[in-house]
Write a protein that holds these residues in place. Structure first.
Motif, mmCIF file in Angstrom:
data_model
loop_
_atom_site.group_PDB
_atom_site.id
_atom_site.type_symbol
_atom_site.label_atom_id
_atom_site.label_comp_id
_atom_site.label_asym_id
_atom_site.label_seq_id
_atom_site.Cartn_x
_atom_site.Cartn_y
_atom_site.Cartn_z
ATOM 1 N N ARG A 29 0.779 1.650 11.300
ATOM 2 C CA ARG A 29 1.033 1.368 9.899
ATOM 3 C C ARG A 29 2.163 0.343 9.776
ATOM 4 O O ARG A 29 2.907 0.092 10.728
ATOM 5 C CB ARG A 29 1.400 2.653 9.157
ATOM 6 C CG ARG A 29 0.218 3.610 9.010
ATOM 7 C CD ARG A 29 0.696 5.025 8.654
ATOM 8 N NE ARG A 29 1.268 5.120 7.333
ATOM 9 C CZ ARG A 29 0.585 5.356 6.221
ATOM 10 N NH1 ARG A 29 -0.727 5.482 6.281
ATOM 11 N NH2 ARG A 29 1.192 5.460 5.055
ATOM 12 N N ALA A 30 2.278 -0.253 8.591
ATOM 13 C CA ALA A 30 3.350 -1.205 8.330
ATOM 14 C C ALA A 30 4.705 -0.546 8.582
ATOM 15 O O ALA A 30 4.935 0.592 8.203
ATOM 16 C CB ALA A 30 3.255 -1.693 6.892
ATOM 17 N N ARG A 31 5.573 -1.265 9.264
ATOM 18 C CA ARG A 31 6.869 -0.720 9.645
ATOM 19 C C ARG A 31 8.005 -1.368 8.817
ATOM 20 O O ARG A 31 8.027 -2.568 8.628
ATOM 21 C CB ARG A 31 7.129 -0.958 11.122
ATOM 22 C CG ARG A 31 6.149 -0.228 12.050
ATOM 23 C CD ARG A 31 6.428 -0.582 13.501
ATOM 24 N NE ARG A 31 6.222 -2.000 13.740
ATOM 25 C CZ ARG A 31 6.884 -2.709 14.680
ATOM 26 N NH1 ARG A 31 7.778 -2.115 15.442
ATOM 27 N NH2 ARG A 31 6.634 -4.002 14.845
ATOM 28 N N LYS A 32 8.929 -0.511 8.369
ATOM 29 C CA LYS A 32 10.068 -1.009 7.630
ATOM 30 C C LYS A 32 10.919 -1.895 8.540
ATOM 31 O O LYS A 32 11.264 -1.539 9.670
ATOM 32 C CB LYS A 32 10.929 0.155 7.130
ATOM 33 C CG LYS A 32 12.133 -0.276 6.287
ATOM 34 C CD LYS A 32 13.019 0.882 5.900
ATOM 35 C CE LYS A 32 12.347 1.766 4.861
ATOM 36 N NZ LYS A 32 13.282 2.798 4.317
ATOM 37 N N GLY A 33 11.236 -3.074 8.052
ATOM 38 C CA GLY A 33 12.049 -4.006 8.822
ATOM 39 C C GLY A 33 11.246 -5.064 9.537
ATOM 40 O O GLY A 33 11.802 -6.066 9.970
ATOM 41 N N ALA B 191 0.855 -1.184 0.000
ATOM 42 C CA ALA B 191 0.000 0.000 0.000
ATOM 43 C C ALA B 191 0.888 1.229 0.000
ATOM 44 O O ALA B 191 2.108 1.135 -0.109
ATOM 45 C CB ALA B 191 -0.914 -0.026 1.229
ATOM 46 N N ALA B 192 0.270 2.395 0.139
ATOM 47 C CA ALA B 192 1.035 3.629 0.073
ATOM 48 C C ALA B 192 2.110 3.705 1.147
ATOM 49 O O ALA B 192 3.117 4.395 0.992
ATOM 50 C CB ALA B 192 0.088 4.822 0.190
ATOM 51 N N SER B 193 1.910 3.001 2.252
ATOM 52 C CA SER B 193 2.872 3.039 3.348
ATOM 53 C C SER B 193 4.006 2.024 3.182
ATOM 54 O O SER B 193 4.895 1.947 4.020
ATOM 55 C CB SER B 193 2.153 2.765 4.678
ATOM 56 O OG SER B 193 1.548 1.487 4.663
ATOM 57 N N VAL B 194 3.970 1.253 2.099
ATOM 58 C CA VAL B 194 4.963 0.200 1.884
ATOM 59 C C VAL B 194 5.771 0.523 0.635
ATOM 60 O O VAL B 194 5.215 0.766 -0.427
ATOM 61 C CB VAL B 194 4.279 -1.175 1.729
ATOM 62 C CG1 VAL B 194 5.320 -2.260 1.451
ATOM 63 C CG2 VAL B 194 3.477 -1.514 2.972
ATOM 64 N N GLU B 195 7.094 0.505 0.760
ATOM 65 C CA GLU B 195 7.961 0.800 -0.368
ATOM 66 C C GLU B 195 7.960 -0.349 -1.375
ATOM 67 O O GLU B 195 7.693 -1.491 -1.039
ATOM 68 C CB GLU B 195 9.385 1.050 0.128
ATOM 69 C CG GLU B 195 9.508 2.260 1.049
ATOM 70 C CD GLU B 195 10.895 2.397 1.627
ATOM 71 O OE1 GLU B 195 11.797 1.633 1.209
ATOM 72 O OE2 GLU B 195 11.083 3.259 2.493
ATOM 73 N N ASP B 196 8.284 -0.025 -2.630
ATOM 74 C CA ASP B 196 8.307 -1.042 -3.673
ATOM 75 C C ASP B 196 9.373 -2.107 -3.397
ATOM 76 O O ASP B 196 9.166 -3.286 -3.675
ATOM 77 C CB ASP B 196 8.584 -0.400 -5.037
ATOM 78 C CG ASP B 196 7.410 0.440 -5.519
ATOM 79 O OD1 ASP B 196 6.286 0.209 -5.034
ATOM 80 O OD2 ASP B 196 7.616 1.325 -6.361
#
Length: 212
Positions: free
Chosen positions: A205-209, A58-63
């Motif tokens: 929101r979804a967190r990186k890592g 989603a918008a909160s998740v990087e490609d």
């Protein structure tokens, strides 16, 4: 521990692969578990491939997801992504027909990979840098169950895919919040990842890592 002096893992063949695993449930950890198995298998010198369905985010998740960068550093482990950006059924501006088309494309790719494994000698080591179309020992179909649960692909086609699996291929299917009844007679291992508490329910929101 490494196998030789240059720190590289030596290609080997598994002695006991060939089961079908299904990981489902509303809890976090299905993909994480599958990736862990992939790393473990690759660490023993087995050829592993990850095919991801519906991992557009989603918008909160990087490609570019963290697992892609990590997999690129692991000998014998490769990946590809067939999902459509966004999530099916969400008001995120993506077209649900596009999600279905991508899922069907992923299913066709999975069929090709399973057939290729059937043409390979899975009792022998496979080149760790080889093309997955030349065969793999472990194939992870991430979120294929989610695509089937949402009728983006026909569950009967998933059953046919599993039934076509060669004896030496370990097949791991993940995804979905609904029990994959259609695989009840086809799976050797079925694990439910159940949610007791998840921070997303509190607005996290979804967190990186952790999520990507």
């Amino acid at each position: 521990m490494t196998d030789d002096t240059d720190g590289r893992v030596e290609a080997r063949a598994p002695a006991e692969f060939g089961l079908v695993q299904a990981w489902w449930g509303d809890g976090k950890g299905k993909t994480t578990a599958a990736l862990g198995m992939g790393v473990r298998a690759a660490g023993h010198g087995y050829r592993v491939h990850l095919l991801q369905f519906m991992k557009g985010g989603a918008a909160s998740v990087e490609d570019v997801r963290g697992e892609y960068r990590a997999i690129a550093q692991v000998d014998g482990f490769s990946y590809e992504h067939t999902g459509h950006y966004g999530w099916h059924g969400f008001a995120d501006g993506t077209d649900d027909d596009d999600h279905a088309a991508k899922a069907r494309g992923g299913l066709e790719r999975a069929r090709n990979l399973v057939a290729a494994a059937g043409d390979a000698d899975l009792s022998a080591p496979l080149p760790l840098d080889g093309d997955p179309e030349d065969g793999v020992h472990l194939l992870i179909l991430d979120e294929i169950l989610y695509a089937a649960n949402r009728d983006l692909i026909d569950p009967a086609d998933v059953v046919d895919l599993v039934a076509s699996k060669p004896d030496g291929l370990e097949l791991v299917c993940t995804g979905g919040h609904d029990h994959p009844d259609y695989l009840a007679d086809e799976s050797d291992l079925v694990s439910e990842v159940r949610k007791e508490r998840h921070p997303i329910d509190a607005g996290q929101r979804a967190r990186k890592g952790t999520e990507f």
